[in-house]
Design a protein around this motif. Structure first.
Motif, mmCIF file in Angstrom:
data_model
loop_
_atom_site.group_PDB
_atom_site.id
_atom_site.type_symbol
_atom_site.label_atom_id
_atom_site.label_comp_id
_atom_site.label_asym_id
_atom_site.label_seq_id
_atom_site.Cartn_x
_atom_site.Cartn_y
_atom_site.Cartn_z
ATOM 1 N N ALA A 46 -9.951 14.176 -4.671
ATOM 2 C CA ALA A 46 -9.957 13.298 -3.493
ATOM 3 C C ALA A 46 -9.577 14.101 -2.246
ATOM 4 C CB ALA A 46 -8.988 12.133 -3.694
ATOM 5 N N LEU A 47 -8.608 14.991 -2.373
ATOM 6 C CA LEU A 47 -8.226 15.828 -1.231
ATOM 7 C C LEU A 47 -9.350 16.781 -0.825
ATOM 8 C CD1 LEU A 47 -4.500 16.671 -2.073
ATOM 9 C CD2 LEU A 47 -5.369 15.153 -0.278
ATOM 10 N N VAL A 48 -10.063 17.326 -1.793
ATOM 11 C CA VAL A 48 -11.220 18.171 -1.480
ATOM 12 C C VAL A 48 -12.253 17.356 -0.714
ATOM 13 C CG1 VAL A 48 -13.197 19.402 -2.486
ATOM 14 C CG2 VAL A 48 -10.895 19.835 -3.331
ATOM 15 N N GLY A 49 -12.490 16.119 -1.145
ATOM 16 C CA GLY A 49 -13.433 15.257 -0.449
ATOM 17 C C GLY A 49 -13.031 15.013 0.995
ATOM 18 N N ILE A 50 -11.749 14.837 1.211
ATOM 19 C CA ILE A 50 -11.241 14.592 2.564
ATOM 20 C C ILE A 50 -11.345 15.856 3.411
ATOM 21 C CG2 ILE A 50 -9.137 14.085 3.870
ATOM 22 C CD1 ILE A 50 -8.360 12.273 1.386
ATOM 23 N N ILE A 51 -10.938 16.985 2.849
ATOM 24 C CA ILE A 51 -10.878 18.227 3.624
ATOM 25 C C ILE A 51 -12.248 18.875 3.795
ATOM 26 C CG2 ILE A 51 -9.964 20.593 3.614
ATOM 27 C CD1 ILE A 51 -7.457 19.358 2.157
ATOM 28 N N ILE A 52 -12.991 19.012 2.713
ATOM 29 C CA ILE A 52 -14.269 19.749 2.763
ATOM 30 C C ILE A 52 -15.429 18.854 3.188
ATOM 31 C CG2 ILE A 52 -15.908 21.100 1.382
ATOM 32 C CD1 ILE A 52 -13.603 22.681 0.793
ATOM 33 N N TYR A 53 -15.494 17.675 2.584
ATOM 34 C CA TYR A 53 -16.642 16.800 2.837
ATOM 35 C C TYR A 53 -16.378 15.772 3.931
ATOM 36 C CZ TYR A 53 -18.658 18.889 -1.329
ATOM 37 O OH TYR A 53 -19.156 19.774 -2.250
ATOM 38 N N LYS A 54 -15.203 15.840 4.565
ATOM 39 C CA LYS A 54 -14.847 14.975 5.701
ATOM 40 C C LYS A 54 -14.946 13.488 5.361
ATOM 41 C CE LYS A 54 -14.449 18.687 8.181
ATOM 42 N NZ LYS A 54 -13.249 19.428 7.976
ATOM 43 N N GLU A 55 -14.545 13.145 4.127
ATOM 44 C CA GLU A 55 -14.566 11.737 3.713
ATOM 45 C C GLU A 55 -13.383 11.010 4.338
ATOM 46 O OE1 GLU A 55 -14.764 11.991 -0.561
ATOM 47 O OE2 GLU A 55 -16.858 12.607 -0.504
ATOM 48 N N ASN A 56 -13.463 9.693 4.379
ATOM 49 C CA ASN A 56 -12.442 8.876 5.038
ATOM 50 C C ASN A 56 -11.076 9.048 4.392
ATOM 51 O OD1 ASN A 56 -14.274 7.816 6.818
ATOM 52 N ND2 ASN A 56 -14.713 6.026 5.568
ATOM 53 N N ALA A 89 -6.113 14.472 -15.821
ATOM 54 C CA ALA A 89 -6.897 13.448 -15.129
ATOM 55 C C ALA A 89 -6.270 13.039 -13.801
ATOM 56 C CB ALA A 89 -7.053 12.224 -16.033
ATOM 57 N N GLY A 90 -4.961 12.846 -13.794
ATOM 58 C CA GLY A 90 -4.291 12.394 -12.576
ATOM 59 C C GLY A 90 -4.332 13.425 -11.460
ATOM 60 N N LEU A 91 -3.930 14.638 -11.766
ATOM 61 C CA LEU A 91 -3.940 15.670 -10.725
ATOM 62 C C LEU A 91 -5.365 16.066 -10.354
ATOM 63 C CD1 LEU A 91 -0.924 17.927 -11.724
ATOM 64 C CD2 LEU A 91 -1.059 16.162 -9.966
ATOM 65 N N GLY A 92 -6.254 16.063 -11.338
ATOM 66 C CA GLY A 92 -7.663 16.349 -11.038
ATOM 67 C C GLY A 92 -8.247 15.330 -10.077
ATOM 68 N N THR A 93 -7.940 14.065 -10.308
ATOM 69 C CA THR A 93 -8.426 13.004 -9.424
ATOM 70 C C THR A 93 -7.841 13.145 -8.024
ATOM 71 O OG1 THR A 93 -8.670 11.484 -11.286
ATOM 72 C CG2 THR A 93 -8.533 10.495 -9.093
ATOM 73 N N ALA A 94 -6.533 13.350 -7.944
ATOM 74 C CA ALA A 94 -5.880 13.469 -6.639
ATOM 75 C C ALA A 94 -6.394 14.690 -5.874
ATOM 76 C CB ALA A 94 -4.364 13.550 -6.818
ATOM 77 N N ASN A 121 -7.388 7.076 4.804
ATOM 78 C CA ASN A 121 -6.647 5.984 5.432
ATOM 79 C C ASN A 121 -5.419 5.666 4.593
ATOM 80 O OD1 ASN A 121 -7.576 4.343 3.267
ATOM 81 N ND2 ASN A 121 -9.474 3.924 4.383
ATOM 82 N N SER A 122 -4.720 4.626 4.971
ATOM 83 C CA SER A 122 -3.478 4.300 4.258
ATOM 84 C C SER A 122 -3.741 3.940 2.803
ATOM 85 C CB SER A 122 -2.742 3.169 4.972
ATOM 86 O OG SER A 122 -3.532 1.998 5.004
ATOM 87 N N LYS A 123 -4.850 3.285 2.502
ATOM 88 C CA LYS A 123 -5.156 2.944 1.107
ATOM 89 C C LYS A 123 -5.394 4.206 0.280
ATOM 90 C CE LYS A 123 -7.082 -1.566 2.126
ATOM 91 N NZ LYS A 123 -8.263 -2.418 2.150
ATOM 92 N N THR A 124 -6.056 5.176 0.867
ATOM 93 C CA THR A 124 -6.270 6.451 0.177
ATOM 94 C C THR A 124 -4.926 7.125 -0.085
ATOM 95 O OG1 THR A 124 -8.378 6.710 1.339
ATOM 96 C CG2 THR A 124 -7.464 8.667 0.285
ATOM 97 N N LEU A 125 -4.078 7.162 0.916
ATOM 98 C CA LEU A 125 -2.761 7.774 0.773
ATOM 99 C C LEU A 125 -1.953 7.077 -0.319
ATOM 100 C CD1 LEU A 125 -0.556 9.744 1.693
ATOM 101 C CD2 LEU A 125 0.118 8.030 3.394
ATOM 102 N N TYR A 126 -1.906 5.748 -0.294
ATOM 103 C CA TYR A 126 -1.148 5.006 -1.308
ATOM 104 C C TYR A 126 -1.720 5.256 -2.701
ATOM 105 C CZ TYR A 126 0.814 2.500 2.696
ATOM 106 O OH TYR A 126 1.432 2.183 3.876
ATOM 107 N N GLY A 127 -3.016 5.309 -2.807
ATOM 108 C CA GLY A 127 -3.646 5.586 -4.099
ATOM 109 C C GLY A 127 -3.252 6.947 -4.635
ATOM 110 N N LEU A 128 -3.291 7.966 -3.779
ATOM 111 C CA LEU A 128 -2.893 9.312 -4.203
ATOM 112 C C LEU A 128 -1.424 9.353 -4.604
ATOM 113 C CD1 LEU A 128 -4.777 11.477 -1.551
ATOM 114 C CD2 LEU A 128 -5.342 11.203 -3.967
ATOM 115 N N ILE A 129 -0.581 8.659 -3.850
ATOM 116 C CA ILE A 129 0.846 8.607 -4.183
ATOM 117 C C ILE A 129 1.047 7.940 -5.544
ATOM 118 C CG2 ILE A 129 3.052 7.532 -3.551
ATOM 119 C CD1 ILE A 129 2.234 8.050 -0.592
ATOM 120 N N LEU A 130 0.318 6.849 -5.802
ATOM 121 C CA LEU A 130 0.447 6.157 -7.088
ATOM 122 C C LEU A 130 -0.032 7.026 -8.250
ATOM 123 C CD1 LEU A 130 -0.638 2.543 -6.081
ATOM 124 C CD2 LEU A 130 1.640 3.293 -6.817
ATOM 125 N N ILE A 131 -1.116 7.767 -8.041
ATOM 126 C CA ILE A 131 -1.607 8.650 -9.099
ATOM 127 C C ILE A 131 -0.565 9.715 -9.424
ATOM 128 C CG2 ILE A 131 -3.288 10.473 -9.640
ATOM 129 C CD1 ILE A 131 -5.347 8.810 -8.013
#
Length: 104
Positions: A72-82, A64-69, A84-94
């Motif tokens: 989210a990276l696919v969304g950022i890279i492929i779908y050009k989703e936002n 679940a954790g790596l799948g979510t992270a 920001n620092s909150k996204t980065l912190y969230g991924l780091i926490l996961i």
């Protein structure tokens, strides 16, 4: 085959299936919809094989954790989703949470 290999393949399939969800346009496009079905089917099958050896808490936390992270990276890279620092912190926490569960 090693349980962690099954788990890794399961994660890749789950990320693929989740990524295809956006492309389905509410399940109106057939090829992405088939991708979702195949991706999730393979993901759950691989996860079930990994659970023959791994504890469910450990395997599911990693899945679940790596799948979510990664999704989210696919969304950022492929779908050009936002991104920001909150996204980065969230991924780091996961990723940090998954790491702590495995250490514990």
């Amino acid at each position: 085959m090693n349980a962690y290999i099954f788990l890794a393949l399961s994660i890749v399939c789950e990320v693929f299936g989740s990524s295809m969800l956006k492309a389905t346009n509410g399940f109106k496009r057939i090829l992405p919809t088939i991708g979702v079905i195949v991706g999730y089917g393979a993901a759950f099958y691989g996860l079930s094989l990994s659970l023959k050896t791994l504890p469910i808490g450990t395997a599911y936390a990693i899945w679940a954790g790596l799948g979510t992270a990664l999704t989210a990276l696919v969304g950022i890279i492929i779908y050009k989703e936002n991104f920001n620092s909150k996204t980065l912190y969230g991924l780091i926490l996961i990723i940090g949470g998954v790491t702590l569960l495995n250490i514990g």
